[in-house]
Write a protein that holds these residues in place. Structure first.
Motif, PDB file in Angstrom:
ATOM      1  N   ALA A 145       0.844  -1.204   0.000  1.00  0.00           N
ATOM      2  CA  ALA A 145       0.000   0.000   0.000  1.00  0.00           C
ATOM      3  C   ALA A 145       0.877   1.252   0.000  1.00  0.00           C
ATOM      4  O   ALA A 145       1.851   1.313   0.758  1.00  0.00           O
ATOM      5  CB  ALA A 145      -0.911   0.001   1.223  1.00  0.00           C
ATOM      6  N   PRO A 146       0.542   2.238  -0.827  1.00  0.00           N
ATOM      7  CA  PRO A 146       1.323   3.476  -0.801  1.00  0.00           C
ATOM      8  C   PRO A 146       1.242   4.135   0.574  1.00  0.00           C
ATOM      9  O   PRO A 146       0.160   4.291   1.128  1.00  0.00           O
ATOM     10  CB  PRO A 146       0.661   4.345  -1.878  1.00  0.00           C
ATOM     11  N   GLY A 147       2.398   4.434   1.143  1.00  0.00           N
ATOM     12  CA  GLY A 147       2.422   5.064   2.462  1.00  0.00           C
ATOM     13  C   GLY A 147       2.310   4.090   3.608  1.00  0.00           C
ATOM     14  O   GLY A 147       2.346   4.489   4.761  1.00  0.00           O
ATOM     15  N   GLY A 148       2.141   2.798   3.314  1.00  0.00           N
ATOM     16  CA  GLY A 148       2.036   1.796   4.378  1.00  0.00           C
ATOM     17  C   GLY A 148       0.702   1.834   5.092  1.00  0.00           C
ATOM     18  O   GLY A 148      -0.270   2.420   4.601  1.00  0.00           O
ATOM     19  N   PRO A 149       0.624   1.215   6.243  1.00  0.00           N
ATOM     20  CA  PRO A 149      -0.642   1.175   6.978  1.00  0.00           C
ATOM     21  C   PRO A 149      -0.997   2.542   7.548  1.00  0.00           C
ATOM     22  O   PRO A 149      -0.119   3.321   7.913  1.00  0.00           O
ATOM     23  CB  PRO A 149      -0.362   0.166   8.100  1.00  0.00           C
ATOM     24  N   ARG A 150      -2.295   2.816   7.592  1.00  0.00           N
ATOM     25  CA  ARG A 150      -2.794   4.084   8.158  1.00  0.00           C
ATOM     26  C   ARG A 150      -3.183   3.931   9.625  1.00  0.00           C
ATOM     27  O   ARG A 150      -2.984   4.840  10.421  1.00  0.00           O
ATOM     28  CB  ARG A 150      -4.031   4.552   7.406  1.00  0.00           C
ATOM     29  N   GLU A 151      -3.818   2.796   9.928  1.00  0.00           N
ATOM     30  CA  GLU A 151      -4.340   2.625  11.286  1.00  0.00           C
ATOM     31  C   GLU A 151      -4.519   1.147  11.594  1.00  0.00           C
ATOM     32  O   GLU A 151      -4.879   0.355  10.722  1.00  0.00           O
ATOM     33  CB  GLU A 151      -5.695   3.333  11.422  1.00  0.00           C
TER      34      GLU A 151
ATOM     35  N   GLU B 105      -8.294  -4.915  12.574  1.00  0.00           N
ATOM     36  CA  GLU B 105      -8.457  -4.218  11.300  1.00  0.00           C
ATOM     37  C   GLU B 105      -7.207  -3.397  11.015  1.00  0.00           C
ATOM     38  O   GLU B 105      -6.710  -2.701  11.903  1.00  0.00           O
ATOM     39  CB  GLU B 105      -9.660  -3.271  11.343  1.00  0.00           C
ATOM     40  N   VAL B 106      -6.709  -3.491   9.804  1.00  0.00           N
ATOM     41  CA  VAL B 106      -5.588  -2.669   9.349  1.00  0.00           C
ATOM     42  C   VAL B 106      -6.069  -1.890   8.136  1.00  0.00           C
ATOM     43  O   VAL B 106      -6.478  -2.483   7.135  1.00  0.00           O
ATOM     44  CB  VAL B 106      -4.350  -3.520   9.010  1.00  0.00           C
ATOM     45  N   ALA B 107      -6.038  -0.570   8.246  1.00  0.00           N
ATOM     46  CA  ALA B 107      -6.469   0.305   7.152  1.00  0.00           C
ATOM     47  C   ALA B 107      -5.240   0.795   6.397  1.00  0.00           C
ATOM     48  O   ALA B 107      -4.198   1.086   7.002  1.00  0.00           O
ATOM     49  CB  ALA B 107      -7.252   1.485   7.703  1.00  0.00           C
ATOM     50  N   ASP B 108      -5.375   0.880   5.067  1.00  0.00           N
ATOM     51  CA  ASP B 108      -4.298   1.419   4.242  1.00  0.00           C
ATOM     52  C   ASP B 108      -4.890   2.172   3.053  1.00  0.00           C
ATOM     53  O   ASP B 108      -6.110   2.208   2.885  1.00  0.00           O
ATOM     54  CB  ASP B 108      -3.317   0.316   3.812  1.00  0.00           C
ATOM     55  N   ALA B 109      -4.024   2.763   2.232  1.00  0.00           N
ATOM     56  CA  ALA B 109      -4.472   3.631   1.135  1.00  0.00           C
ATOM     57  C   ALA B 109      -4.679   2.905  -0.184  1.00  0.00           C
ATOM     58  O   ALA B 109      -5.074   3.530  -1.164  1.00  0.00           O
ATOM     59  CB  ALA B 109      -3.458   4.761   0.944  1.00  0.00           C
TER      60      ALA B 109
END
Length: 146
Positions: free
Chosen positions: A67-73, A86-90
């Motif tokens: 994912a671009p930028g890696g994980p978000r949350e 849950e792992v959120a990404d872009a």
């Protein structure tokens, strides 16, 4: 032994891939400690807790790699019956199991691990990217009757 807190969500905002896997494992371990999954009272509870930490590592690693930028949350929600990770990404691209992955070649086996250890897993669109989730049943039912 006091009853563990139920119905809690823990969130960890992430900014990039550097150090994200260890940060998420440490965050998850602290949550499992506060929910009395750890220290484990028997081998099964220990195994389930270690499986959760492994699966968190796998989902976060996938976000770091794909994912671009890696994980978000990272989000952990425990309702007393099950833990949802849950792992959120872009990236809007849903994860998929590799078919016929050669076990002798490193990489590409993380989702296979998740598929075998989690009760259920999948992905959902979220904010232009996605959320990859998994669920694990609580190992505490034997120790904290309702």
């Amino acid at each position: 032994m006091p009853l563990p807190d139920r119905g809690q969500t823990r969130r960890l905002a992430l900014a990039g891939s550097e150090g994200a896997v260890q940060l998420c494992r440490d965050f998850s371990r602290r949550a499992l400690l506060s929910w009395h999954w750890l220290p484990a009272v028997d081998e099964e509870q220990q195994a389930v807790s270690e499986d959760v930490l492994l699966m968190v590592s796998e989902l976060v690693t996938n976000a770091c790699l794909h994912a671009p930028g890696g994980p978000r949350e990272l989000r952990l929600h425990w309702d007393g019956d099950r833990l949802r990770v849950e792992v959120a990404d872009a990236s809007p691209v849903p994860p998929r199991l590799r078919s016929n992955a050669d076990p002798a070649i490193p990489g590409g086996h993380g989702l296979r691990v998740v598929d075998r250890l989690a009760r259920a897993w999948g992905s959902l669109p979220e904010g232009g990217g996605k959320q990859v989730w998994l669920e694990v049943p609580s190992p505490l039912d034997r120790h904290f009757p309702r």
